[in-house]
Motif scaffolding. Sequence first.
Motif, PDB file in Angstrom:
ATOM      1  N   GLN A  77      81.617 -40.732 -19.554  1.00  0.00           N
ATOM      2  CA  GLN A  77      82.677 -39.741 -19.704  1.00  0.00           C
ATOM      3  C   GLN A  77      82.152 -38.481 -20.395  1.00  0.00           C
ATOM      4  O   GLN A  77      82.539 -37.355 -20.044  1.00  0.00           O
ATOM      5  CB  GLN A  77      83.848 -40.327 -20.496  1.00  0.00           C
ATOM      6  CG  GLN A  77      85.118 -39.483 -20.456  1.00  0.00           C
ATOM      7  CD  GLN A  77      85.626 -39.265 -19.040  1.00  0.00           C
ATOM      8  OE1 GLN A  77      85.669 -40.201 -18.244  1.00  0.00           O
ATOM      9  NE2 GLN A  77      85.991 -38.036 -18.708  1.00  0.00           N
ATOM     10  N   ARG A  80      80.419 -36.409 -17.831  1.00  0.00           N
ATOM     11  CA  ARG A  80      81.383 -35.663 -17.012  1.00  0.00           C
ATOM     12  C   ARG A  80      81.899 -34.441 -17.765  1.00  0.00           C
ATOM     13  O   ARG A  80      82.045 -33.359 -17.197  1.00  0.00           O
ATOM     14  CB  ARG A  80      82.544 -36.573 -16.609  1.00  0.00           C
ATOM     15  CG  ARG A  80      82.149 -37.720 -15.693  1.00  0.00           C
ATOM     16  CD  ARG A  80      83.357 -38.501 -15.209  1.00  0.00           C
ATOM     17  NE  ARG A  80      82.931 -39.670 -14.460  1.00  0.00           N
ATOM     18  CZ  ARG A  80      82.826 -40.893 -14.959  1.00  0.00           C
ATOM     19  NH1 ARG A  80      83.149 -41.117 -16.233  1.00  0.00           N
ATOM     20  NH2 ARG A  80      82.417 -41.893 -14.217  1.00  0.00           N
ATOM     21  N   GLY A 283      78.178 -40.228 -14.321  1.00  0.00           N
ATOM     22  CA  GLY A 283      79.102 -39.189 -14.760  1.00  0.00           C
ATOM     23  C   GLY A 283      78.591 -37.796 -14.477  1.00  0.00           C
ATOM     24  O   GLY A 283      79.382 -36.871 -14.285  1.00  0.00           O
TER      25      GLY A 283
END
Length: 335
Positions: A77, A80, A283
């Motif tokens: 995450q 990302r 990600g």
Amino acid sequence: MTEWDIKKLRILRTLRDRGTVTATAEALRMTPSAVSQQLTNLSRQLGVQLLEAHGRRVRLTEAAHLVLRHAEAVFAQLERAEAELDGLVRGEAGRVRVAAFSTAVPALVVPAVQTLRTAHPGLEVQVREAEAAESYDLLAAGEADLALSLAAHAPTARDPQFSRVPLLADPLDVALPVRHALAEEPGLRLADLSAEPWIFGSSGPWSEITTAACEAAGFVPERAHSAADWTAILALVEAGMGVALVPRMAAAERRTGVGSGVVMRVLSADQPRRHVVAAVRRGAEDGPGVARVLAALRQAAVRRETLQRAAGTGEARPGETGRGDDRPGATVQRD
């Protein structure tokens, strides 16, 4: 709520991947004592034992593996988020660092870069030739954004650290001396060469690939000569000293035309292949720069496969050969 320290979690993950405190310290450019101290502090913060003695080394506890399973989702995450921020700040500009094995550079990376120069001129692609093991070390350490390797030497699809993207199935053709009895044999099969002397490295990936392909065809190849690169291998073939498997992606970039004394034959009946993949940190594939490079690599791979299919429809063409400086016999991946 428990405080989760991202830096310390990365150290724990590196210890899992590297196996020892010393190797972890080397990878992270820390001292072994600093690694141990950081992990002790993390254990204290989380309130669980993360390491246990195992002989003269340490190993991760079940609690440590549980922590890392959840941490991998956090790392992905954060990748990302970083990718989105980079896109917001840089827009079309940015830099993507690509680590690739040698034959992939002219066959896939250079065509992709040429496409990107026209479509996204603000995007800089920095290329580094690297063996598979080094590529994934660079990727894990954040020193590369994308790695190209053979699927056989890439992390598994279930590896929580990386996302894999299949790019290309590269056929392996057989190099024969131009005056070989089977040089113009219709419908040549790999099994037809079971009694031939073979030329490949004494160890390493290309030895494994050649042996596996021959075993799949029903025989174990007799290695008559061991060579360290395509130039040496093809010179031995030309001298009539044996036969060899050559990746079409490598040979296509190094044609020398007629008169070389080597014929490349397509094994249409039992064609072995090696599979090329790209990988990024999980990600990061959503980042605009990485996504554009991946798209350009896919386009280059499609064009390459189209050319390979066309090349595979013809019969033997005496005198055509590939020469290069790859190292199929090296202990580490340089094909």
